[in-house]
Design a protein around this motif. Structure first.
Motif, PDB file in Angstrom:
ATOM      1  N   ALA A   1      -1.839  14.135   2.229  1.00 55.36           N
ATOM      2  CA  ALA A   1      -2.259  13.649   0.916  1.00 55.36           C
ATOM      3  C   ALA A   1      -3.778  13.598   0.785  1.00 55.36           C
ATOM      4  N   GLY A   2      -4.467  13.236   1.844  1.00 61.71           N
ATOM      5  CA  GLY A   2      -5.910  13.061   1.791  1.00 61.71           C
ATOM      6  C   GLY A   2      -6.712  14.297   2.150  1.00 61.71           C
ATOM      7  N   SER A   3      -6.052  15.436   2.301  1.00 62.27           N
ATOM      8  CA  SER A   3      -6.751  16.679   2.638  1.00 62.27           C
ATOM      9  C   SER A   3      -6.987  17.489   1.369  1.00 62.27           C
ATOM     10  N   ARG A   4      -8.239  17.629   0.977  1.00 61.74           N
ATOM     11  CA  ARG A   4      -8.566  18.393  -0.230  1.00 61.74           C
ATOM     12  C   ARG A   4      -8.306  19.890  -0.031  1.00 61.74           C
ATOM     13  N   ASP A   5      -8.532  20.392   1.194  1.00 63.43           N
ATOM     14  CA  ASP A   5      -8.407  21.823   1.453  1.00 63.43           C
ATOM     15  C   ASP A   5      -6.958  22.292   1.466  1.00 63.43           C
ATOM     16  N   ASP A   6      -6.042  21.417   1.881  1.00 66.90           N
ATOM     17  CA  ASP A   6      -4.617  21.769   1.904  1.00 66.90           C
ATOM     18  C   ASP A   6      -4.032  21.406   0.541  1.00 66.90           C
ATOM     19  N   TYR A   7      -4.063  22.345  -0.380  1.00 77.29           N
ATOM     20  CA  TYR A   7      -3.815  22.007  -1.781  1.00 77.29           C
ATOM     21  C   TYR A   7      -2.481  22.506  -2.334  1.00 77.29           C
TER      22      TYR A   7
ATOM     23  N   GLN B   1       0.837  -1.200   0.000  1.00 79.93           N
ATOM     24  CA  GLN B   1       0.000   0.000   0.000  1.00 79.93           C
ATOM     25  C   GLN B   1       0.876   1.256   0.000  1.00 79.93           C
ATOM     26  N   PRO B   2       0.380   2.330  -0.614  1.00 80.07           N
ATOM     27  CA  PRO B   2       1.097   3.601  -0.477  1.00 80.07           C
ATOM     28  C   PRO B   2       1.012   4.101   0.955  1.00 80.07           C
ATOM     29  N   VAL B   3       1.973   4.888   1.345  1.00 79.61           N
ATOM     30  CA  VAL B   3       2.030   5.372   2.728  1.00 79.61           C
ATOM     31  C   VAL B   3       0.767   6.132   3.101  1.00 79.61           C
ATOM     32  N   TYR B   4       0.234   6.928   2.185  1.00 79.54           N
ATOM     33  CA  TYR B   4      -0.936   7.728   2.558  1.00 79.54           C
ATOM     34  C   TYR B   4      -2.117   6.849   2.965  1.00 79.54           C
TER      35      TYR B   4
ATOM     36  N   LEU C   1      -1.756   3.901   4.505  1.00 75.67           N
ATOM     37  CA  LEU C   1      -1.416   3.452   5.853  1.00 75.67           C
ATOM     38  C   LEU C   1      -1.740   4.534   6.876  1.00 75.67           C
ATOM     39  N   LEU C   2      -1.669   5.795   6.457  1.00 75.38           N
ATOM     40  CA  LEU C   2      -1.987   6.914   7.349  1.00 75.38           C
ATOM     41  C   LEU C   2      -3.490   7.107   7.532  1.00 75.38           C
ATOM     42  N   GLY C   3      -4.284   6.339   6.807  1.00 75.22           N
ATOM     43  CA  GLY C   3      -5.724   6.410   6.977  1.00 75.22           C
ATOM     44  C   GLY C   3      -6.473   7.176   5.908  1.00 75.22           C
ATOM     45  N   PHE C   4      -5.766   7.647   4.865  1.00 77.28           N
ATOM     46  CA  PHE C   4      -6.430   8.366   3.784  1.00 77.28           C
ATOM     47  C   PHE C   4      -6.917   7.379   2.726  1.00 77.28           C
ATOM     48  N   PRO C   5      -8.212   7.345   2.416  1.00 77.97           N
ATOM     49  CA  PRO C   5      -8.691   6.441   1.371  1.00 77.97           C
ATOM     50  C   PRO C   5      -8.240   6.855  -0.018  1.00 77.97           C
ATOM     51  N   ALA C   6      -7.954   8.148  -0.197  1.00 81.01           N
ATOM     52  CA  ALA C   6      -7.508   8.645  -1.496  1.00 81.01           C
ATOM     53  C   ALA C   6      -6.543   9.798  -1.285  1.00 81.01           C
ATOM     54  N   ALA C   7      -5.749  10.072  -2.310  1.00 82.96           N
ATOM     55  CA  ALA C   7      -4.819  11.194  -2.281  1.00 82.96           C
ATOM     56  C   ALA C   7      -5.257  12.223  -3.309  1.00 82.96           C
ATOM     57  N   TYR C   8      -5.330  13.483  -2.882  1.00 94.25           N
ATOM     58  CA  TYR C   8      -5.753  14.553  -3.789  1.00 94.25           C
ATOM     59  C   TYR C   8      -4.536  15.217  -4.418  1.00 94.25           C
ATOM     60  N   PRO C   9      -4.605  15.517  -5.710  1.00 94.41           N
ATOM     61  CA  PRO C   9      -3.497  16.231  -6.355  1.00 94.41           C
ATOM     62  C   PRO C   9      -3.244  17.568  -5.666  1.00 94.41           C
ATOM     63  N   LYS C  10      -2.010  18.002  -5.715  1.00 94.11           N
ATOM     64  CA  LYS C  10      -1.626  19.278  -5.098  1.00 94.11           C
ATOM     65  C   LYS C  10      -1.176  20.267  -6.177  1.00 94.11           C
ATOM     66  N   THR C  11      -1.389  21.543  -5.883  1.00 96.03           N
ATOM     67  CA  THR C  11      -0.925  22.594  -6.777  1.00 96.03           C
ATOM     68  C   THR C  11       0.495  22.970  -6.388  1.00 96.03           C
ATOM     69  N   PRO C  12       1.467  22.695  -7.242  1.00 94.06           N
ATOM     70  CA  PRO C  12       2.851  22.972  -6.865  1.00 94.06           C
ATOM     71  C   PRO C  12       3.203  24.441  -7.040  1.00 94.06           C
ATOM     72  N   TYR C  13       3.963  24.971  -6.097  1.00 98.02           N
ATOM     73  CA  TYR C  13       4.537  26.296  -6.337  1.00 98.02           C
ATOM     74  C   TYR C  13       6.035  26.124  -6.560  1.00 98.02           C
ATOM     75  N   ALA C  14       6.507  26.733  -7.619  1.00 99.78           N
ATOM     76  CA  ALA C  14       7.920  26.642  -7.981  1.00 99.78           C
ATOM     77  C   ALA C  14       8.738  27.378  -6.933  1.00 99.78           C
ATOM     78  N   SER C  15       9.542  26.635  -6.209  1.00 95.06           N
ATOM     79  CA  SER C  15      10.304  27.193  -5.100  1.00 95.06           C
ATOM     80  C   SER C  15      11.719  27.510  -5.559  1.00 95.06           C
ATOM     81  N   GLN C  16      12.098  28.777  -5.443  1.00 98.35           N
ATOM     82  CA  GLN C  16      13.396  29.201  -5.949  1.00 98.35           C
ATOM     83  C   GLN C  16      13.900  30.397  -5.157  1.00 98.35           C
ATOM     84  N   LEU C  17      15.175  30.706  -5.359  1.00 96.86           N
ATOM     85  CA  LEU C  17      15.793  31.843  -4.687  1.00 96.86           C
ATOM     86  C   LEU C  17      15.533  33.122  -5.469  1.00 96.86           C
TER      87      LEU C  17
END
Length: 419
Positions: free
Chosen positions: A346-352, A146-149, A151-167
């Motif tokens: 991973a399973g939090s839709r609001d934390d995107y 199983q994926p770790v998420y 095992l943490l109790g999330f039935p599904a993982a929601y995609p995240k919006t990446p922010y390009a992190s740079q100096l």
């Protein structure tokens, strides 16, 4: 304790139900080996780039291997695993880990409690254990298929919006180019941090902020990381408030050091419309909880490679959600660390939102066989494979391996193991 669903293991980080202890195998497994691999670029530059070196952790239990990564100084983290005893609450981390039973996720929590109690005065212990905790989750995920998420109790993982992190660029022109470049790469959000920001005049910083905004475009999501540059000087941060508002900066990250709660609160209460983010400097659950409770921040940023691993990070994510504080991962190294940092929310839709390094050194990009790349919609999908879903590329990273020996009174406590 009659019900199989009673909470039977409780730490500040995670609760384990009796039902989680069920096993589909017959034999007990123990942690047989924990190996550290110190990796480094040939030259370390004096810049705020954490991808210039890495500490890879390999954990073995029976036929299974788990991988983790510590976001900390590699040499001192290795030393914390093997150092001689000082006293009953200052033991090397290895004493609490090697030989321990590792059959269920409850064992991960139990081992974490043991490390905390036996290495209480060993201040590097949370950093060292972070990579071990991540490796234990990776190993159990592979063992359970199983994926770790999950095992943490999330039935599904929601995609995240990446922010390009740079100096930040060395000057506004370079910052402008960086902003345009990440937009061409498809990023709708970007964070600029460190570099010269906060080290000169307020006018110099205003020029940098406007360059970042212009580079990202009017619809881009702009985030700013001050890198604790003002320590606890609220007046210095407020000098930049007008420009931060004009450039529609979503958050100002770490204007002060992690423990400067009064400064954070004063800034948050200044009615300047500046939302604050912090948390990468937290090294355990309680530091993060204090940031959430006492600093007036709206975003808590946690690095699984520093805070004690996935276990602690998951507890912080749950607490942040209960306080209506957004959880965001912190990571600036490899895609193994990136995958680990995504699991706790991973399973939090609001934390995107998720931090996504775009200026990593070759060491970081070559460390893994898989890279977590934005999809056609510009989103990052959490891997569905067993464990972290990301494996080190041991062939590629051989050239970055640092040969280390730690010797005390003629006895080798550590020697770089074979990959």
């Amino acid at each position: 304790m009659n019900s199989e669903y009673e909470f039977i293991v409780a730490t500040p980080a995670i609760f384990i139900r009796r039902g989680d202890l069920k096993r589909s195998w017959g034999t007990f497994m123990k942690i047989e080996a924990v190996d550290f691999f110190y990796l480094s670029m040939p030259e370390i530059l004096d810049i705020g780039d954490g991808s210039q070196d890495a500490l890879l952790v390999r954990l073995q239990s029976g036929e299974f291997v788990g991988w983790g990564e510590c976001e900390a100084s590699p040499l001192v983290s290795i030393a914390a695993f093997v150092c001689p005893w000082s006293h009953s609450a200052c033991k090397p981390v290895g004493v609490s880990v090697l030989g321990q039973q590792l059959d269920t996720i409850a064992d991960i929590a139990r081992i974490g409690v043991l490390v905390r109690s036996q290495s209480l005065d060993l201040l590097q212990a949370p950093h060292t254990f972070s990579g071990i905790d991540i490796a234990m989750w990776d190993l159990l995920g592979k063992r359970m298929g199983q994926p770790v998420y999950q095992l943490l109790g999330f039935p599904a993982a929601y995609p995240k919006t990446p922010y390009a992190s740079q100096l930040f660029g060395n000057d506004p022109e370079e910052t402008l180019k960086k902003g345009r470049q990440v937009r061409k790469q498809g990023f709708v959000a970007a964070k600029f941090g460190w570099g010269p920001f906060g080290k000169g005049t307020a006018r110099m910083d205003e020029d940098q902020l406007h360059a970042a905004r212009e580079g990202l475009g009017e619809d881009g999501v702009l985030l700013v990381d001050a890198g604790t540059v003002w320590v606890d000087d609220v007046s210095a941060a407020l000098e930049r408030a007008r420009a931060l508002r004009e450039c529609r900066v979503v958050w100002l990250e770490e204007p002060f050091v992690s423990g400067a709660f009064q400064a954070y609160c004063q800034m948050a209460a200044s009615n300047q419309g500046i939302r604050l983010a912090a948390g990468e400097g937290c090294h355990d659950y309680y530091m993060a909880r204090n940031m959430i409770d006492c600093a007036g921040i709206e975003f808590i940023q946690i690095d699984t490679g520093r805070v004690g691993g996935i276990t602690t990070a998951k507890g912080i994510a749950d607490y942040a959600r209960s306080c209506a504080v957004a959880y965001v991962n912190h990571t600036f190294t490899s895609h193994l660390a990136l995958s680990a940092s995504l699991q706790p929310f991973a399973g939090s839709r609001d934390d995107y939102l998720c931090e996504y390094p775009v200026e990593s050194q070759p060491l970081a990009t070559e460390l893994t066989q898989q890279l977590l790349l934005p999809d056609a919609n510009g989103q990052i999908d959490i891997p569905d494979g067993p464990g972290l879903g990301v494996e080190p590329d041991l062939t590629c990273i051989q050239k970055y391996l640092v040969d280390v020996k730690i010797q005390v009174n003629g006895e080798f406590l550590y020697q770089t193991p074979s990959m």
